[in-house]
Write a protein that holds these residues in place. Structure first.
Motif, PDB file in Angstrom:
ATOM      1  N   GLY A 459       0.780  -1.225   0.000  1.00 22.18           N
ATOM      2  CA  GLY A 459       0.000   0.000   0.000  1.00 22.18           C
ATOM      3  C   GLY A 459       0.812   1.275   0.000  1.00 22.18           C
ATOM      4  O   GLY A 459       0.317   2.328   0.405  1.00 22.18           O
ATOM      5  N   VAL A 460       2.065   1.199  -0.458  1.00 16.99           N
ATOM      6  CA  VAL A 460       2.936   2.377  -0.508  1.00 16.99           C
ATOM      7  C   VAL A 460       2.993   2.889  -1.949  1.00 16.99           C
ATOM      8  O   VAL A 460       3.269   2.105  -2.863  1.00 16.99           O
ATOM      9  CB  VAL A 460       4.361   2.029  -0.021  1.00 16.99           C
ATOM     10  CG1 VAL A 460       5.286   3.246  -0.141  1.00 16.99           C
ATOM     11  CG2 VAL A 460       4.328   1.524   1.417  1.00 16.99           C
ATOM     12  N   PRO A 461       2.748   4.197  -2.187  1.00 20.40           N
ATOM     13  CA  PRO A 461       2.929   4.739  -3.540  1.00 20.40           C
ATOM     14  C   PRO A 461       4.392   4.608  -3.970  1.00 20.40           C
ATOM     15  O   PRO A 461       5.304   4.782  -3.158  1.00 20.40           O
ATOM     16  CB  PRO A 461       2.530   6.212  -3.393  1.00 20.40           C
ATOM     17  CG  PRO A 461       1.711   6.279  -2.148  1.00 20.40           C
ATOM     18  CD  PRO A 461       2.258   5.215  -1.244  1.00 20.40           C
ATOM     19  N   VAL A 462       4.611   4.322  -5.250  1.00 19.93           N
ATOM     20  CA  VAL A 462       5.971   4.046  -5.706  1.00 19.93           C
ATOM     21  C   VAL A 462       6.263   4.733  -7.033  1.00 19.93           C
ATOM     22  O   VAL A 462       5.371   4.971  -7.852  1.00 19.93           O
ATOM     23  CB  VAL A 462       6.201   2.520  -5.874  1.00 19.93           C
ATOM     24  CG1 VAL A 462       6.085   1.798  -4.545  1.00 19.93           C
ATOM     25  CG2 VAL A 462       5.232   1.918  -6.895  1.00 19.93           C
ATOM     26  N   PRO A 509       2.249  11.523  -0.355  1.00 19.70           N
ATOM     27  CA  PRO A 509       1.416  11.317  -1.537  1.00 19.70           C
ATOM     28  C   PRO A 509       0.202  10.415  -1.255  1.00 19.70           C
ATOM     29  O   PRO A 509       0.232   9.568  -0.356  1.00 19.70           O
ATOM     30  CB  PRO A 509       2.356  10.638  -2.529  1.00 19.70           C
ATOM     31  CG  PRO A 509       3.720  10.905  -2.033  1.00 19.70           C
ATOM     32  CD  PRO A 509       3.607  10.976  -0.556  1.00 19.70           C
ATOM     33  N   THR A 510      -0.852  10.632  -2.033  1.00 16.90           N
ATOM     34  CA  THR A 510      -2.122   9.941  -1.834  1.00 16.90           C
ATOM     35  C   THR A 510      -2.170   8.702  -2.715  1.00 16.90           C
ATOM     36  O   THR A 510      -2.138   8.798  -3.946  1.00 16.90           O
ATOM     37  CB  THR A 510      -3.286  10.879  -2.188  1.00 16.90           C
ATOM     38  OG1 THR A 510      -3.123  12.113  -1.493  1.00 16.90           O
ATOM     39  CG2 THR A 510      -4.615  10.238  -1.816  1.00 16.90           C
ATOM     40  N   LEU A 511      -2.236   7.539  -2.088  1.00 22.14           N
ATOM     41  CA  LEU A 511      -2.229   6.280  -2.823  1.00 22.14           C
ATOM     42  C   LEU A 511      -3.445   6.162  -3.735  1.00 22.14           C
ATOM     43  O   LEU A 511      -4.567   6.456  -3.336  1.00 22.14           O
ATOM     44  CB  LEU A 511      -2.209   5.098  -1.850  1.00 22.14           C
ATOM     45  CG  LEU A 511      -2.279   3.696  -2.468  1.00 22.14           C
ATOM     46  CD1 LEU A 511      -0.992   3.371  -3.207  1.00 22.14           C
ATOM     47  CD2 LEU A 511      -2.560   2.654  -1.392  1.00 22.14           C
ATOM     48  N   VAL A 512      -3.200   5.719  -4.956  1.00 23.51           N
ATOM     49  CA  VAL A 512      -4.258   5.341  -5.889  1.00 23.51           C
ATOM     50  C   VAL A 512      -4.110   3.845  -6.141  1.00 23.51           C
ATOM     51  O   VAL A 512      -3.067   3.392  -6.625  1.00 23.51           O
ATOM     52  CB  VAL A 512      -4.156   6.116  -7.219  1.00 23.51           C
ATOM     53  CG1 VAL A 512      -5.250   5.652  -8.183  1.00 23.51           C
ATOM     54  CG2 VAL A 512      -4.259   7.611  -6.973  1.00 23.51           C
ATOM     55  N   THR A 513      -5.104   3.083  -5.777  1.00 23.76           N
ATOM     56  CA  THR A 513      -5.007   1.636  -5.928  1.00 23.76           C
ATOM     57  C   THR A 513      -5.113   1.245  -7.394  1.00 23.76           C
ATOM     58  O   THR A 513      -5.550   2.033  -8.244  1.00 23.76           O
ATOM     59  CB  THR A 513      -6.111   0.919  -5.139  1.00 23.76           C
ATOM     60  OG1 THR A 513      -7.383   1.273  -5.713  1.00 23.76           O
ATOM     61  CG2 THR A 513      -6.086   1.336  -3.670  1.00 23.76           C
TER      62      THR A 513
END
Length: 529
Positions: A459-462, A509-513
């Motif tokens: 669940g970490v933005p990369v 930053p806001t995660l986008v799945t």
């Protein structure tokens, strides 16, 4: 591939707005001065060390890999980073089943009372895909070791395997119909070693002995050859391959028919003949040991939000000394892996040095290089499962893998859709540094093939920066002389600006799945119809 990441001037220095470029702290370089340290000369010296023949291709468990990890740790230490390993060092140590070592002198197959000990290489061998370890227990014969209810065949019917060492026949019982799905000329999945090991383990066996079936291929009673490639896999039990002579000796001691008779009976009657082998009790020691690997971790503590983190990472391993993948008939050669991935590791070292020399960002930054990426992202997966900080405190992860061929290919940046803030941030600094890139999402087939994927799964933005595959990929020709150090230095100045902004965010930053990304793509397609 399309040519060249565009660079207006390779020596172009970081130009940041006044709002994002604080003055230097006492004894520190300003942000602009620090960024100016990202030069081709500083960068390439790390690549040269890591990709030198003396590192031997940096395969985990080798002296060259040990030297590489020590070098990275020393660079972090000299930069002023704090050790980030769980034991207070710069290392996070873990065991690799994927690179097992065999000590033939330690491998043992014997009666438990010590009255009979068989010879390695003549009477038995350890399967390279065996689990590490040992097993001791009553010996039992378990037919072909197959449980196949859809074919009305079950060697475990009415038989208790718990706590026992099982002797099983290789393959599966032959059918009179050579086109049969079970027992035909093409073996089914039930005949595989992995299936036999899994079923035996599920029934509680402690070790598995496999013997070549009389009348089946291979006709000659040849024992399984050791293979480093096969040793990268570990099945669920200690496993030995025993000779027919050895198996018949044990069957005779137990007062049972020989192998040929048992195999014929199993094929004709298709019923379980599994049984304990009298009072025989045996001891199995595979002689295998795992390889120790190390991630290298340094931490730059944040100015005002030290419990929020960015991870800047790259893998520092390669494939070692092996036969070239495009010429298996050739002898073993050193694969130095200058682009894959001394190039990314050098980038992490340089970013660590420059951030430590300049003003502190609001958030902490973890600089990390991973081991065993080439074996299946094992180092980053281990970190993701055993993080040194709470995984939810990691706001983003930036990965550098193969960034050394900038002048030959266009930069690809994977993961751009994984956070809402990434696209505008990249566009801003892409224009400023004259860097052209292709944004890629998690749906790209290469997305899952490097270490950022281990963090995205948590669940970490990369973001993953990559300058492309080439003809020297995983070949001996991937040497430091082919690295575009000037292009890499510009790429790193571009990355430095991005990391600075991410490390100073108040939120995000806001995660986008992936599901949200797919929904967005579908909406865009619908709008275009």
């Amino acid at each position: 591939m399309r040519n060249s990441l565009t660079i207006r001037s390779w020596c172009f220095l970081v130009v940041l707005s006044a709002a994002s470029a604080p003055t230097a702290q006492a004894g520190k370089a300003s942000l602009r001065e620090a960024a100016a340290m990202l030069t081709a000369g500083n960068y390439i010296r790390h690549v040269q060390y890591l990709a030198d023949d003396r590192r031997g291709g940096r395969l985990p468990g080798t002296p060259g890999m040990r030297d590489a990890a020590e070098y990275i740790a020393e660079q972090f230490r000299e930069a002023g980073l704090a050790p980030g390993g769980p034991d207070g060092s710069f290392f996070q140590t873990f065991e690799l089943d994927a690179l097992k070592k065999l000590d033939k002198d330690r491998a043992t197959f014997a009666l438990a009372d010590g009255s009979r000990r068989w010879r390695y290489g003549e009477d038995f061998v350890t399967f390279p895909f065996s689990a590490v370890g040992a097993g001791e227990g009553p010996l039992a014969f378990a037919g072909f070791g197959i449980e196949a209810p859809d074919h009305d065949y079950d060697d475990y019917a009415g038989f208790d395997a718990k706590g026992k060492v099982l002797l099983v026949l290789r393959g599966e019982p032959k059918s009179e119909d050579e086109n049969a799905k079970f027992g035909g000329k093409n073996a089914s999945l039930y005949a595989t070693f992995v299936r036999k090991a899994r079923v035996a383990a599920e029934h509680g066996a402690v070790a598995l002995l496999v013997v070549n079936t009389p009348g089946h291929e291979p006709k000659e009673d040849k024992l399984y050859s050791w293979s480093r490639r096969d040793a990268r896999t570990s099945y669920r039990l200690p496993m030995l391959h025993v000779s027919r002579t050895t198996a018949d000796e044990l069957l005779a001691q137990a007062g049972m028919p020989d192998l040929a008779t048992l195999a014929q009976q199993l094929e004709s009657e298709r019923r379980s003949l599994s049984t304990d082998m009298g009072s025989l009790r045996v001891r199995v020691e595979t002689g295998l040991s795992t390889t120790t690997a190390r991630n290298v971790i340094g931490v730059l503590e944040g100015r005002s939000a030290p419990d929020e983190y960015l991870v800047i990472g790259a893998h520092h391993d390669h494939v070692g000394v092996t036969r070239p993948r495009n010429d298996r008939g050739a002898g073993e050669q050193i694969h130095n892996g200058a682009d894959d991935n001394a190039s990314g590791t050098a980038g992490v070292i340089e970013l660590a040095r420059v951030f430590a020399a300049g003003p502190r960002p609001r958030r902490s930054i973890i600089f990390m290089t991973f081991s065993a990426e080439e074996l299946g992202l094992l180092g980053s997966q281990y970190y993701a499962e055993h993080p040194t900080v709470p995984i939810e405190s990691i706001r983003a992860m930036l990965n550098f893998d193969m960034i050394g061929r900038v002048g030959q290919h266009k930069l690809q940046i994977f993961g751009v859709p994984t956070a809402r803030e990434f696209a505008p941030l990249l566009e801003k600094y892409g224009r400023r540094f004259g860097v052209e890139y292709e944004p890629q999402g998690p749906d790209h087939p290469l997305f899952s093939r490097s270490d950022h994927a281990s963090f995205y799964d948590k669940g970490v933005p990369v973001l993953f920066m990559f300058t492309g595959l080439h003809g020297d990929y995983h070949l001996p020709g991937d040497d430091w002389e082919l690295i575009d150090a000037r292009g890499a230095a510009t790429l790193l100045r571009f990355a430095h600006a991005i990391v600075w902004d991410l490390a100073n965010m108040r939120k995000g930053p806001t995660l986008v799945t992936e599901a949200e990304s797919e929904a967005s793509r579908e909406n865009a397609r619908d709008a275009g119809d």
